[in-house]
Design a protein around this motif. Structure first.
Motif, PDB file in Angstrom:
ATOM      1  N   ASP A  22       0.866  -1.169   0.000  1.00 54.25           N
ATOM      2  CA  ASP A  22       0.000   0.000   0.000  1.00 54.25           C
ATOM      3  C   ASP A  22       0.912   1.233   0.000  1.00 54.25           C
ATOM      4  OD1 ASP A  22      -2.941   1.027   0.729  1.00 54.25           O
ATOM      5  OD2 ASP A  22      -1.452   2.238   1.799  1.00 54.25           O
ATOM      6  N   PRO A  23       0.692   2.199  -0.909  1.00 57.73           N
ATOM      7  CA  PRO A  23       1.596   3.350  -0.988  1.00 57.73           C
ATOM      8  C   PRO A  23       1.680   4.141   0.325  1.00 57.73           C
ATOM      9  CG  PRO A  23       0.002   3.395  -2.804  1.00 57.73           C
ATOM     10  CD  PRO A  23      -0.356   2.253  -1.914  1.00 57.73           C
ATOM     11  N   VAL A  24       0.628   4.128   1.127  1.00 55.94           N
ATOM     12  CA  VAL A  24       0.615   4.895   2.374  1.00 55.94           C
ATOM     13  C   VAL A  24       1.010   4.029   3.573  1.00 55.94           C
ATOM     14  CG1 VAL A  24      -0.847   6.233   3.944  1.00 55.94           C
ATOM     15  CG2 VAL A  24      -1.124   6.468   1.475  1.00 55.94           C
ATOM     16  N   ARG A  25       0.431   2.837   3.672  1.00 59.40           N
ATOM     17  CA  ARG A  25       0.609   1.988   4.860  1.00 59.40           C
ATOM     18  C   ARG A  25       1.736   0.973   4.731  1.00 59.40           C
ATOM     19  NH1 ARG A  25      -4.992  -0.391   5.351  1.00 59.40           N
ATOM     20  NH2 ARG A  25      -4.073  -1.552   7.058  1.00 59.40           N
ATOM     21  N   GLY A  26       2.307   0.785   3.552  1.00 63.33           N
ATOM     22  CA  GLY A  26       3.400  -0.167   3.373  1.00 63.33           C
ATOM     23  C   GLY A  26       2.898  -1.574   3.111  1.00 63.33           C
ATOM     24  N   ALA A  27       3.652  -2.557   3.575  1.00 60.37           N
ATOM     25  CA  ALA A  27       3.333  -3.962   3.308  1.00 60.37           C
ATOM     26  C   ALA A  27       1.999  -4.355   3.940  1.00 60.37           C
ATOM     27  CB  ALA A  27       4.445  -4.857   3.847  1.00 60.37           C
ATOM     28  N   GLN A  28       1.221  -5.107   3.188  1.00 64.45           N
ATOM     29  CA  GLN A  28      -0.080  -5.604   3.636  1.00 64.45           C
ATOM     30  C   GLN A  28      -0.134  -7.107   3.394  1.00 64.45           C
ATOM     31  OE1 GLN A  28      -2.698  -3.289   4.877  1.00 64.45           O
ATOM     32  NE2 GLN A  28      -0.712  -2.289   5.024  1.00 64.45           N
ATOM     33  N   VAL A  29      -0.585  -7.884   4.379  1.00 66.95           N
ATOM     34  CA  VAL A  29      -0.707  -9.328   4.252  1.00 66.95           C
ATOM     35  C   VAL A  29      -2.128  -9.709   4.618  1.00 66.95           C
ATOM     36  CG1 VAL A  29       0.096 -11.572   5.092  1.00 66.95           C
ATOM     37  CG2 VAL A  29       1.720  -9.701   4.809  1.00 66.95           C
ATOM     38  N   LYS A  54      -7.120  -4.566  -1.932  1.00 65.34           N
ATOM     39  CA  LYS A  54      -6.030  -5.249  -2.630  1.00 65.34           C
ATOM     40  C   LYS A  54      -6.041  -4.956  -4.131  1.00 65.34           C
ATOM     41  CE  LYS A  54      -7.993  -9.797  -1.881  1.00 65.34           C
ATOM     42  NZ  LYS A  54      -8.856  -9.471  -0.858  1.00 65.34           N
ATOM     43  N   HIS A  55      -7.216  -4.638  -4.694  1.00 69.89           N
ATOM     44  CA  HIS A  55      -7.277  -4.311  -6.127  1.00 69.89           C
ATOM     45  C   HIS A  55      -6.503  -3.030  -6.435  1.00 69.89           C
ATOM     46  CE1 HIS A  55     -10.139  -7.470  -7.025  1.00 69.89           C
ATOM     47  NE2 HIS A  55     -10.815  -7.091  -5.967  1.00 69.89           N
ATOM     48  N   SER A  56      -6.728  -1.995  -5.643  1.00 72.23           N
ATOM     49  CA  SER A  56      -6.013  -0.736  -5.887  1.00 72.23           C
ATOM     50  C   SER A  56      -4.531  -0.883  -5.554  1.00 72.23           C
ATOM     51  CB  SER A  56      -6.635   0.410  -5.090  1.00 72.23           C
ATOM     52  OG  SER A  56      -6.594   0.132  -3.708  1.00 72.23           O
ATOM     53  N   GLN A  57      -4.206  -1.663  -4.524  1.00 68.33           N
ATOM     54  CA  GLN A  57      -2.806  -1.877  -4.177  1.00 68.33           C
ATOM     55  C   GLN A  57      -2.077  -2.581  -5.318  1.00 68.33           C
ATOM     56  OE1 GLN A  57      -3.112  -4.029  -0.520  1.00 68.33           O
ATOM     57  NE2 GLN A  57      -3.795  -2.241   0.629  1.00 68.33           N
ATOM     58  N   LEU A  58      -2.686  -3.636  -5.857  1.00 76.05           N
ATOM     59  CA  LEU A  58      -2.040  -4.382  -6.937  1.00 76.05           C
ATOM     60  C   LEU A  58      -2.091  -3.631  -8.267  1.00 76.05           C
ATOM     61  CD1 LEU A  58      -3.145  -7.975  -5.931  1.00 76.05           C
ATOM     62  CD2 LEU A  58      -0.847  -6.983  -5.769  1.00 76.05           C
ATOM     63  N   ALA A  59      -3.046  -2.721  -8.419  1.00 78.50           N
ATOM     64  CA  ALA A  59      -3.071  -1.898  -9.631  1.00 78.50           C
ATOM     65  C   ALA A  59      -1.908  -0.908  -9.614  1.00 78.50           C
ATOM     66  CB  ALA A  59      -4.399  -1.154  -9.747  1.00 78.50           C
TER      67      ALA A  59
END
Length: 161
Positions: A22-29, A54-59
């Motif tokens: 995530d550009p703001v929060r960093g790694a997400q699991v 997760k869609h916007s993160q992976l986009a």
């Protein structure tokens, strides 16, 4: 790569963990349920609600990892993948994968209507194509191997534990 088939025969498969950024929060699991895989084509697919982050993160960064685990004997497989998401209705396997879900999951996760079996707009699929896998075996003979897909098949490199 036999480790991929081996990990799919144990517990907790088909549950696995997706790592994204995530550009703001960093790694997400997060935990996801694998719906389809094709080891010959190096692809894995899971479903997601259309409005999940997760869609916007992976986009914004389509690179991510999927971690699969077999509890006994302990085998961990991490797949480094490039992801794309699309509505289930537009994916070639969308209808088949929609039918794989239980009626309860169709209603609970995607707000499908129990009397109308058609796929809702909220059902999206995420497909990952992987070219690298890391296999960690924890036993008396522990090992950590990295497999990289080359033009002639899988190349293997031993890593330190």
């Amino acid at each position: 790569m036999s480790a991929l088939q081996e990990v799919c025969q144990g517990k907790p498969f088909p549950w696995c963990w997706l790592g994204s950024t995530d550009p703001v929060r960093g790694a997400q699991v997060r935990t996801v349920r694998l719906l389809a895989y094709n080891w010959m084509q190096n692809t894995v697919i899971f479903a997601s609600h259309a409005h999940h982050q997760k869609h916007s993160q992976l986009a914004s960064d389509p690179r991510g990892q999927l971690c699969l685990l077999r509890e006994e004997p302990v085998v961990q497989v991490r797949l480094e993948a490039t992801w794309r998401s699309c509505p289930g209705s537009q994916h070639p396997q969308g209808e088949r994968l929609w039918q794989k879900l239980s009626p309860q999951d169709k209603v609970r996760l995607f707000q499908g209507h129990p009397q109308h079996p058609r796929m809702p707009e909220s059902f999206w699929l995420l497909e990952g194509v992987f070219a690298t896998a890391e296999v960690l075996r924890l036993a008396e003979e522990s090992s950590r191997l990295r497999y990289t897909r080359g033009s002639a098949g899988w190349d293997c490199q031993s890593l330190s534990l």
